[in-house]
Design a protein around this motif. Sequence first.
Motif, PDB file in Angstrom:
ATOM      1  N   ARG A   1     -17.659  33.462  61.131  1.00 43.75           N
ATOM      2  CA  ARG A   1     -18.483  32.461  61.318  1.00 43.75           C
ATOM      3  C   ARG A   1     -19.871  32.782  61.707  1.00 43.75           C
ATOM      4  NH1 ARG A   1     -17.399  27.889  65.987  1.00 43.75           N
ATOM      5  NH2 ARG A   1     -17.677  29.708  67.276  1.00 43.75           N
TER       6      ARG A   1
ATOM      7  N   SER B   1     -20.202  26.143  68.861  1.00 45.07           N
ATOM      8  CA  SER B   1     -19.756  25.099  68.192  1.00 45.07           C
ATOM      9  C   SER B   1     -20.533  23.597  68.207  1.00 45.07           C
ATOM     10  CB  SER B   1     -18.326  25.073  68.492  1.00 45.07           C
ATOM     11  OG  SER B   1     -17.335  25.932  68.095  1.00 45.07           O
TER      12      SER B   1
ATOM     13  N   GLU C   1     -13.757  27.563  60.143  1.00 44.78           N
ATOM     14  CA  GLU C   1     -13.222  26.739  61.230  1.00 44.78           C
ATOM     15  C   GLU C   1     -11.608  26.736  61.188  1.00 44.78           C
ATOM     16  OE1 GLU C   1     -14.953  26.087  64.065  1.00 44.78           O
ATOM     17  OE2 GLU C   1     -16.746  26.866  63.144  1.00 44.78           O
TER      18      GLU C   1
END
Length: 195
Positions: free
Chosen positions: A49, A107, A140
């Motif tokens: 990510r 996030s 995710e």
Amino acid sequence: MKKNTLVIAIITIIILVGGLFLNDYNKLVKYDESTKAAWSQVENQYQRRSDLIPNLVNTVKGYASHEKETLQQVVEARSKATSIHIDPKNMNSTDMKQFYDAQGELSQALSRLMVVVEKYPDLKANENFQMLQAQIEGTENRISVERKRYNDMVNEYNTYLRKFPHNIVAGLFGFSKVDYFKSEEQAQKAPKVEF
């Protein structure tokens, strides 16, 4: 004759008990290593990510250059998240909390970035942006899967560790419980959505 039989019986008992200890020790090593490997996969997905974020930020920059604050928050959150590494051999709840907090900040920054993106229809239609967004969404999901696998492995390891007589062998050789991956406190509350 009786003396030989007694010696043979004692040697047999020692071999059996030693074999049980050896078997337990080897299983504990296997569970310990499997738990560390599962944690590595969690970190691997978080790294994936983080690796995608610079491309996403650069794509958004071209369309939303005046959204510098939001872009800077994403970059800073990514930097903080990638700077925290946990040694699987010495995991503790304090290190895990720092890791959770940094990943949670990242996030949240990504969520704010996605809200900014809503203002730019051309950006949402951009093929590179769509591809990056899909990859981040997929990542995710992978993170979620790997966290579950990690927790499953921790459960298996901790359960084995606490059972008798495994707990004796674990105590003798210094094996100890491992912390579960827990969700962030704010994740347990439903988000407030206003229109």
